[in-house]
Scaffold this active site. Sequence first.
Site, PDB file in Angstrom:
ATOM      1  N   HIS A   1      10.258   4.300  -3.125  1.00 18.93           N
ATOM      2  CA  HIS A   1       9.693   3.764  -1.889  1.00 18.93           C
ATOM      3  C   HIS A   1       9.376   2.275  -2.019  1.00 18.93           C
ATOM      4  O   HIS A   1       9.682   1.484  -1.140  1.00 18.93           O
ATOM      5  CB  HIS A   1       8.434   4.566  -1.552  1.00 18.93           C
ATOM      6  CG  HIS A   1       7.491   4.786  -2.714  1.00 18.93           C
ATOM      7  ND1 HIS A   1       7.932   5.234  -3.940  1.00 18.93           N
ATOM      8  CD2 HIS A   1       6.157   4.583  -2.851  1.00 18.93           C
ATOM      9  CE1 HIS A   1       6.900   5.325  -4.762  1.00 18.93           C
ATOM     10  NE2 HIS A   1       5.823   4.922  -4.139  1.00 18.93           N
ATOM     11  N   ARG A   2       8.771   1.885  -3.143  1.00 17.47           N
ATOM     12  CA  ARG A   2       8.390   0.469  -3.320  1.00 17.47           C
ATOM     13  C   ARG A   2       9.636  -0.387  -3.475  1.00 17.47           C
ATOM     14  O   ARG A   2       9.736  -1.459  -2.905  1.00 17.47           O
ATOM     15  CB  ARG A   2       7.470   0.330  -4.537  1.00 17.47           C
ATOM     16  CG  ARG A   2       6.759  -1.007  -4.617  1.00 17.47           C
ATOM     17  CD  ARG A   2       5.628  -0.988  -5.624  1.00 17.47           C
ATOM     18  NE  ARG A   2       4.648   0.024  -5.288  1.00 17.47           N
ATOM     19  CZ  ARG A   2       4.531   1.198  -5.901  1.00 17.47           C
ATOM     20  NH1 ARG A   2       5.312   1.510  -6.916  1.00 17.47           N
ATOM     21  NH2 ARG A   2       3.626   2.074  -5.512  1.00 17.47           N
TER      22      ARG A   2
ATOM     23  N   ASP B   1       0.874  -1.161   0.000  1.00 25.55           N
ATOM     24  CA  ASP B   1       0.000   0.000   0.000  1.00 25.55           C
ATOM     25  C   ASP B   1       0.913   1.214   0.000  1.00 25.55           C
ATOM     26  O   ASP B   1       1.937   1.223   0.690  1.00 25.55           O
ATOM     27  CB  ASP B   1      -0.918   0.013   1.224  1.00 25.55           C
ATOM     28  CG  ASP B   1      -2.043   1.012   1.030  1.00 25.55           C
ATOM     29  OD1 ASP B   1      -2.696   0.976  -0.038  1.00 25.55           O
ATOM     30  OD2 ASP B   1      -2.278   1.853   1.914  1.00 25.55           O
TER      31      ASP B   1
ATOM     32  N   PHE C   1       3.121   7.048 -13.153  1.00 26.62           N
ATOM     33  CA  PHE C   1       1.671   7.113 -12.954  1.00 26.62           C
ATOM     34  C   PHE C   1       1.386   8.004 -11.748  1.00 26.62           C
ATOM     35  O   PHE C   1       2.315   8.581 -11.164  1.00 26.62           O
ATOM     36  CB  PHE C   1       1.101   5.697 -12.737  1.00 26.62           C
ATOM     37  CG  PHE C   1       1.520   5.060 -11.435  1.00 26.62           C
ATOM     38  CD1 PHE C   1       2.814   4.600 -11.249  1.00 26.62           C
ATOM     39  CD2 PHE C   1       0.626   4.942 -10.373  1.00 26.62           C
ATOM     40  CE1 PHE C   1       3.210   4.036 -10.040  1.00 26.62           C
ATOM     41  CE2 PHE C   1       1.015   4.372  -9.160  1.00 26.62           C
ATOM     42  CZ  PHE C   1       2.310   3.912  -8.996  1.00 26.62           C
ATOM     43  N   GLY C   2       0.127   8.098 -11.375  1.00 29.05           N
ATOM     44  CA  GLY C   2      -0.242   8.824 -10.150  1.00 29.05           C
ATOM     45  C   GLY C   2       0.334  10.232 -10.111  1.00 29.05           C
ATOM     46  O   GLY C   2       0.126  11.030 -11.018  1.00 29.05           O
TER      47      GLY C   2
HETATM   48  P1  IMP Z   1      -2.226   2.016  -3.923  1.00 26.93           P
HETATM   49  O1  IMP Z   1      -0.925   1.687  -3.267  1.00 26.93           O
HETATM   50  O2  IMP Z   1      -2.492   1.138  -5.104  1.00 26.93           O
HETATM   51  O3  IMP Z   1      -3.353   2.077  -2.944  1.00 26.93           O
HETATM   52  O4  IMP Z   1      -2.098   3.451  -4.600  1.00 26.93           O
HETATM   53  C1  IMP Z   1      -1.860   4.602  -3.908  1.00 26.93           C
HETATM   54  C2  IMP Z   1      -1.839   5.850  -4.771  1.00 26.93           C
HETATM   55  O5  IMP Z   1      -0.666   6.576  -4.393  1.00 26.93           O
HETATM   56  C3  IMP Z   1      -1.717   5.671  -6.284  1.00 26.93           C
HETATM   57  O6  IMP Z   1      -2.964   5.654  -6.901  1.00 26.93           O
HETATM   58  C4  IMP Z   1      -0.947   6.916  -6.698  1.00 26.93           C
HETATM   59  O7  IMP Z   1      -1.830   7.988  -6.836  1.00 26.93           O
HETATM   60  C5  IMP Z   1      -0.063   7.178  -5.497  1.00 26.93           C
HETATM   61  N1  IMP Z   1       1.263   6.561  -5.697  1.00 26.93           N
HETATM   62  C6  IMP Z   1       1.804   5.493  -5.030  1.00 26.93           C
HETATM   63  N2  IMP Z   1       3.043   5.221  -5.506  1.00 26.93           N
HETATM   64  C7  IMP Z   1       3.274   6.118  -6.488  1.00 26.93           C
HETATM   65  C8  IMP Z   1       4.380   6.327  -7.366  1.00 26.93           C
HETATM   66  O8  IMP Z   1       5.405   5.617  -7.362  1.00 26.93           O
HETATM   67  N3  IMP Z   1       4.252   7.349  -8.239  1.00 26.93           N
HETATM   68  C9  IMP Z   1       3.152   8.139  -8.302  1.00 26.93           C
HETATM   69  N4  IMP Z   1       2.104   7.971  -7.524  1.00 26.93           N
HETATM   70  C10 IMP Z   1       2.155   6.980  -6.609  1.00 26.93           C
END
Ligand code: IMP
Length: 193
Positions: A181-182, A69, A153-154
């Site tokens: 981070h990931r 997450d 993305f995001g």
């Molecule tokens: P989830 O981990 O799938 O719940 O997503 C969390 C949200 O955080 C995503 O939809 C993005 O909007 C944002 N996010 C998480 N990691 C990234 C990244 O590496 N780049 C850009 N946005 C991120």
Amino acid sequence: MKLILATNNEHKIREMREILGDHFSEMVSLKEAGINHETIEDGKTFADNALKKAREITEITGLPALADDSGLCVLALDGMPGVFSARYASVTDENATDQANRDLLLKNMEGVTDRRAYFACAIALTMPDGKAYQTEGKFWGEITHEEKGENGFGYDSLFFVPEFNMTSAEMSPELKNSLSHRGEALRELEKML
Ligand code: IMP
């Protein structure tokens, strides 16, 4: 040992396979495993949500499961959007588009001089015997005043990394994975295994 990846996000699946591939005989996504399950992400922290996602999949399948997450935390906004990152611009619980989320972030950052922010990621690996392994990673940067870059993305096109003088949307996937981070949370888990 077969591992279920508790996600259908292609970007995350690729990174999980690259970093942990040597430890499992097979790593399959929810879709590949024929599982149609959506966890309600109502935890207060990234770690709570990752653990909940992984546990539910292990309970359904009887197999080890890996979940993450993640989100963006902006210091001047008291850590928002945080665990609400994916649905920041949504007044309901439904997912908002990435574009709507970025537009709202820029609006909320108008006139703000402290632009420091970090992406956070929590990873959970759950085992059929109830054991769980958890790690976290962070990626520091600054919120830009306008979008830049086409990759990722995001919030990537709004996330400027001073050391590299570019946003994370201008980085190659390899460079971003090496800093992100990931990537950090997955490499920590790799060390535990
Ligand atoms: P989830 O981990 O799938 O719940 O997503 C969390 C949200 O955080 C995503 O939809 C993005 O909007 C944002 N996010 C998480 N990691 C990234 C990244 O590496 N780049 C850009 N946005 C991120």
